[in-house]
Design a protein around this motif. Structure first.
Motif, short mmCIF file in Angstrom:
data_model
loop_
_atom_site.label_atom_id
_atom_site.label_comp_id
_atom_site.label_asym_id
_atom_site.label_seq_id
_atom_site.Cartn_x
_atom_site.Cartn_y
_atom_site.Cartn_z
N TYR A 217 52.34 105.81 65.71
CA TYR A 217 50.93 105.62 65.36
C TYR A 217 50.11 106.84 65.75
CZ TYR A 217 46.45 103.38 64.60
OH TYR A 217 45.18 103.08 64.12
N ASP A 218 50.40 107.41 66.90
CA ASP A 218 49.66 108.60 67.33
C ASP A 218 49.94 109.78 66.41
OD1 ASP A 218 47.94 109.88 69.41
OD2 ASP A 218 49.73 111.11 69.70
N GLN A 219 51.14 109.85 65.87
CA GLN A 219 51.46 110.93 64.93
C GLN A 219 50.72 110.75 63.60
OE1 GLN A 219 55.74 110.30 65.15
NE2 GLN A 219 56.03 112.31 66.08
N LEU A 220 50.56 109.51 63.18
CA LEU A 220 49.88 109.24 61.91
C LEU A 220 48.36 109.28 62.05
CD1 LEU A 220 52.12 106.26 60.73
CD2 LEU A 220 51.92 108.47 59.56
N ALA A 221 47.87 108.82 63.20
CA ALA A 221 46.41 108.74 63.43
C ALA A 221 46.12 109.21 64.84
CB ALA A 221 45.92 107.31 63.22
N PRO A 222 46.18 110.51 65.09
CA PRO A 222 45.99 111.03 66.44
C PRO A 222 44.67 110.56 67.05
CG PRO A 222 46.73 112.76 64.96
CD PRO A 222 46.42 111.57 64.11
N GLY A 223 44.75 110.09 68.29
CA GLY A 223 43.56 109.63 68.98
C GLY A 223 43.05 108.28 68.50
N GLY A 224 43.85 107.58 67.69
CA GLY A 224 43.39 106.32 67.12
C GLY A 224 43.55 105.12 68.03
N GLY A 225 44.10 105.32 69.23
CA GLY A 225 44.27 104.21 70.15
C GLY A 225 45.73 103.90 70.40
N ALA A 226 45.99 103.14 71.46
CA ALA A 226 47.35 102.79 71.84
C ALA A 226 47.81 101.53 71.11
CB ALA A 226 47.43 102.56 73.35
N VAL A 227 49.05 101.51 70.74
CA VAL A 227 49.67 100.39 70.05
C VAL A 227 50.50 99.58 71.06
CG1 VAL A 227 51.59 99.85 68.50
CG2 VAL A 227 49.72 101.32 67.72
N SER A 228 50.37 98.27 71.01
CA SER A 228 51.22 97.43 71.86
C SER A 228 51.66 96.20 71.08
CB SER A 228 50.48 97.01 73.14
OG SER A 228 49.33 96.25 72.84
N LEU A 229 52.87 95.75 71.38
CA LEU A 229 53.48 94.60 70.71
C LEU A 229 53.71 93.50 71.75
CD1 LEU A 229 54.10 97.12 68.90
CD2 LEU A 229 56.24 96.01 68.29
N GLU A 230 53.15 92.35 71.50
CA GLU A 230 53.23 91.25 72.46
C GLU A 230 53.84 90.02 71.78
OE1 GLU A 230 50.00 88.25 74.40
OE2 GLU A 230 49.58 90.40 74.64
N TYR A 231 54.96 89.55 72.33
CA TYR A 231 55.62 88.39 71.75
C TYR A 231 54.89 87.12 72.18
CZ TYR A 231 59.38 85.57 69.82
OH TYR A 231 60.11 84.69 69.06
N LYS A 232 54.57 86.27 71.22
CA LYS A 232 53.83 85.04 71.49
C LYS A 232 54.72 83.85 71.12
CE LYS A 232 49.50 82.64 70.46
NZ LYS A 232 48.26 82.65 69.62
N PRO A 233 55.37 83.23 72.12
CA PRO A 233 56.22 82.07 71.83
C PRO A 233 55.40 80.84 71.49
CG PRO A 233 56.13 82.47 74.18
CD PRO A 233 55.37 83.59 73.54
N GLU A 293 43.46 101.75 59.48
CA GLU A 293 44.18 101.50 60.73
C GLU A 293 45.33 100.53 60.51
OE1 GLU A 293 40.60 102.08 64.05
OE2 GLU A 293 40.85 100.14 63.01
N SER A 294 45.10 99.51 59.68
CA SER A 294 46.17 98.55 59.39
C SER A 294 47.34 99.22 58.68
CB SER A 294 45.62 97.41 58.53
OG SER A 294 44.63 96.68 59.23
N TRP A 295 47.02 100.11 57.74
CA TRP A 295 48.08 100.84 57.04
C TRP A 295 48.86 101.70 58.02
CZ3 TRP A 295 51.32 101.07 53.38
CH2 TRP A 295 51.04 100.53 52.12
N SER A 296 48.14 102.41 58.89
CA SER A 296 48.81 103.27 59.87
C SER A 296 49.69 102.46 60.80
CB SER A 296 47.77 104.07 60.68
OG SER A 296 47.08 104.99 59.86
#
Length: 374
Positions: A217-233, A293-296
């Motif tokens: 994500y940082d390579q596609l949108a530098p400075g665009g924010g941190a990406v995190s993935l959270e599993y929701k059971p 942002e969604s596309w990125s």
């Protein structure tokens, strides 16, 4: 790994087509509706036993035909394999490897590996949880082909358990009759055992892909924010990674939900109801991220998948299906620069100008059911 030859018979719009393929970039260019996506869809089908466009096999068979055949010659290092799938809507599909006797379709998994970008990927961010579960499970199976059997077992157990619950619910609604639910305990154990295996694989995958998605994500949108993935059971508390621990948690959750499940006639607990929460910064991407942002984010998930599979020793075929037309100039150039070094990259585009210059390579013109190299 790369595909050296693709052969289709009665697949989608093609009565028959033969397409030799080289390593590096190959672009299929032509007006919309001429069959470009059908070609890359066939390659993706060999890798996942499913289409990224439809949920059943029936639309993949050319109108008027009884079956379709997808065949590919695949090279990995010095090794070559011929893999073939016969699609028979309403009946069992068939498969062969190196023209041998028939094997199960899932036995071909792992011979062709792909990561496919498509406009439909926006649903990973904006769509319902089923889209994200499918993303996880297809990547889990690509990494570990035996998981196709685990997924099939889970779906079978879930179907049987739901049938029992539905019968119990109907019995209660009509005359207050009760059913013998002793067999439900057995189905609980089966569901928890297979579900724990699937959960463990999903959680391992998320841990592996998280830093790669953030980097992409940082390579596609530098400075665009941190990406995190959270599993929701669906109904569990804190989820551990140990299979036995997951089994015990699932069993406890099924016990807690039993009364409600009998009332509603459906299984309310398990991996089939879980979600993957995609966050950008502190907020969930769904509902808060802009269109760009969604596309990125969606692209970052696919790039992370590609990087993960490549790091594990068998570089997949990278497919970009009509993606560049959806991107602004900056994101287009960044994405092209990231994927250009791939061992094999298949691109579809309506016009030549949609293919960035850095992706120079072989070109096929697709028009009126013909595929011609230029």
């Amino acid at each position: 790994m790369h595909v050296t030859h693709l052969s289709l018979a009665d697949f989608r719009s093609y009565a028959r087509v033969e397409v030799p393929l080289d390593p590096g970039v190959t672009a299929f260019v032509g007006p919309n509706g001429q069959g470009k996506t059908n070609l890359v869809e066939a390659v993706g089908y060999l890798a996942t036993l499913g289409s990224h466009r439809v949920s059943s096999d029936a639309p993949l068979v050319r109108m008027g035909a009884d079956r379709a055949v997808v065949r590919a010659q695949v090279r990995q290092g010095e090794r070559q394999q011929l893999v073939e799938l016969e699609l028979n809507p309403g009946k069992a599909n068939r498969a062969r490897i190196n023209r041998s006797s028939q094997v199960r379709p899932r036995d071909v998994l792992g011979i062709v590996r792909t990561v496919l970008f498509a406009p439909e990927d926006l649903a990973l961010v904006k769509g319902d949880p089923g889209e994200r579960r499918r993303f996880l499970d297809e990547l889990v199976t690509t990494r570990t082909p035996r998981m196709a059997g685990v997924r099939s077992d889970y779906e079978r157990v879930l179907k049987q358990r739901n049938t029992l619950l539905k019968s119990a619910a109907l019995a209660r609604r009509h005359g207050g009759r009760t059913m013998d639910l002793s067999t439900l305990d057995v189905w609980d154990q089966h569901l928890a055992r297979v579900g724990a295996e699937l959960l463990a694989q999903r959680l391992d995958l998320i841990a592996a892909i998280q830093p790669l998605a953030d980097k992409a994500y940082d390579q596609l949108a530098p400075g665009g924010g941190a990406v995190s993935l959270e599993y929701k059971p669906s109904s569990l508390g804190v989820v551990g990674h140990a299979r036995e621990e997951l089994y015990e948690q699932l069993m406890a959750a099924l016990a807690d939900a039993r009364k409600q499940e009998i009332e509603r006639g459906v299984t309310l607990v398990g991996p089939h109801r879980d979600d993957l929460v995609l966050k950008l910064g502190e907020l969930p991407a769904k509902g808060y991220a802009s269109h760009g942002e969604s596309w990125s984010y969606a692209l970052a998930l696919r790039l992370a998948s590609y990087d993960l599979l490549r790091a594990e020793g068998n570089e997949p075929v990278l497919i970009l299906d009509d993606v560049f037309a959806e991107l602004d100039t900056t994101r287009r150039e960044r994405l092209a620069g990231l994927v250009a070094p791939g061992e094999q990259v298949l691109v579809t585009a309506a016009v030549d100008d949609d293919v960035p210059d850095v992706l120079a390579g072989a070109r096929y013109v697709v028009s009126d059911g013909t595929v011609e190299r230029v």
